[in-house]
Design a protein around this motif. Structure first.
Motif, short mmCIF file in Angstrom:
data_model
loop_
_atom_site.label_atom_id
_atom_site.label_comp_id
_atom_site.label_asym_id
_atom_site.label_seq_id
_atom_site.Cartn_x
_atom_site.Cartn_y
_atom_site.Cartn_z
N THR A 23 0.79 -1.23 0.00
CA THR A 23 0.00 0.00 0.00
C THR A 23 0.82 1.27 0.00
O THR A 23 0.27 2.35 -0.11
CB THR A 23 -0.95 0.04 1.21
N HIS A 31 -2.52 4.37 -3.19
CA HIS A 31 -3.89 4.53 -3.69
C HIS A 31 -4.10 5.86 -4.43
O HIS A 31 -4.61 5.86 -5.55
CB HIS A 31 -4.89 4.35 -2.55
N LEU A 77 -9.46 -1.31 -10.75
CA LEU A 77 -9.32 -2.55 -9.99
C LEU A 77 -8.01 -2.56 -9.20
O LEU A 77 -7.99 -2.99 -8.03
CB LEU A 77 -9.42 -3.76 -10.91
N ALA A 78 -6.95 -2.07 -9.81
CA ALA A 78 -5.67 -1.97 -9.07
C ALA A 78 -5.79 -0.98 -7.91
O ALA A 78 -5.37 -1.26 -6.78
CB ALA A 78 -4.55 -1.55 -10.03
N ALA A 80 -8.50 -0.06 -6.39
CA ALA A 80 -9.45 -0.59 -5.40
C ALA A 80 -8.77 -1.61 -4.49
O ALA A 80 -9.05 -1.65 -3.29
CB ALA A 80 -10.65 -1.22 -6.10
N THR A 81 -7.89 -2.41 -5.05
CA THR A 81 -7.19 -3.41 -4.24
C THR A 81 -6.36 -2.73 -3.15
O THR A 81 -6.43 -3.09 -1.98
CB THR A 81 -6.28 -4.28 -5.14
N VAL A 82 -5.60 -1.73 -3.55
CA VAL A 82 -4.77 -1.01 -2.59
C VAL A 82 -5.64 -0.19 -1.64
O VAL A 82 -5.38 -0.13 -0.44
CB VAL A 82 -3.76 -0.12 -3.34
N PHE A 84 -8.64 -0.88 -0.65
CA PHE A 84 -9.27 -1.77 0.32
C PHE A 84 -8.32 -2.08 1.47
O PHE A 84 -8.73 -2.13 2.63
CB PHE A 84 -9.73 -3.06 -0.37
N LEU A 85 -7.05 -2.27 1.16
CA LEU A 85 -6.07 -2.50 2.22
C LEU A 85 -5.95 -1.27 3.13
O LEU A 85 -5.79 -1.40 4.34
CB LEU A 85 -4.72 -2.88 1.63
#
Length: 175
Positions: A23, A31, A77-78, A80-82, A84-85
């Motif tokens: 992150t 992000h 999507l990339a 969002a993944t970071v 979310f963390l």
């Protein structure tokens, strides 16, 4: 006389990364860097759509807008993944978490909207100017994107999620 703001344990927890490798290090989250991809490509797709009504041979702009949307979905999507963390670091029961959940929900809706936009465009053909339906969907998604982005800004600039604590920030303003 102004009061000194002392960060609570909860506020400090929200500033620390779940995983600095995934992150970004403390004070430098990935992000906000990654969100520039979908924001830029989706905004550019609208410019291409508008341009498709102006030029004599609009096919290349219609195709370009569709591919910009696709790249934006992958970038989202990339991000969002970071993101979310980062969300996992925010303590439960806080305004910051409620804001983060609303931000995430709106951004997921925008990403799904643009994925449907890409499908709609490619299914109906990319020849000529963009259709009215996909154009309206793009505009609606961009409006929701602005609202969701404002909430993301609130998380960073008002609640300080994943940015440095107040004591570290104060170092930059000492004479």
């Amino acid at each position: 006389m102004s009061e000194q703001i002392i960060p609570t344990e909860y506020a400090l927890q929200a500033k620390q990364p779940v995983s600095a490798v995934l992150t970004g290090p403390y004070g430098h989250p990935f992000h906000p860097i990654l969100v520039t991809i979908p924001i830029g490509t989706w905004a550019a797709s609208l410019v291409f759509d508008i341009g498709s009504f102006i030029v004599g041979d609009p096919d290349f702009l219609n195709k370009g807008a569709a591919w910009l949307i696709a790249v934006g979905v992958l970038g989202a999507l990339a991000a969002a993944t970071v993101g979310f963390l980062d969300l996992l670091a925010i303590p439960t029961g806080t305004k910051a978490l409620r804001t983060g959940l609303t931000h995430m929900s709106l951004m997921l809706a925008v990403t799904v909207g643009f994925a449907l936009d890409f499908w709609w465009r490619t299914a109906s053909g990319l020849d000529g100017t963009v259709g009215t339906g996909p154009l309206v969907l793009t505009i609606v998604c961009l409006v929701v994107l602005v609202a969701a982005g404002a909430l993301g800004g609130k998380l960073a600039y008002r609640y300080g999620v994943r940015v440095v604590d107040e004591c570290t920030q104060a170092d930059g303003f000492r004479r």
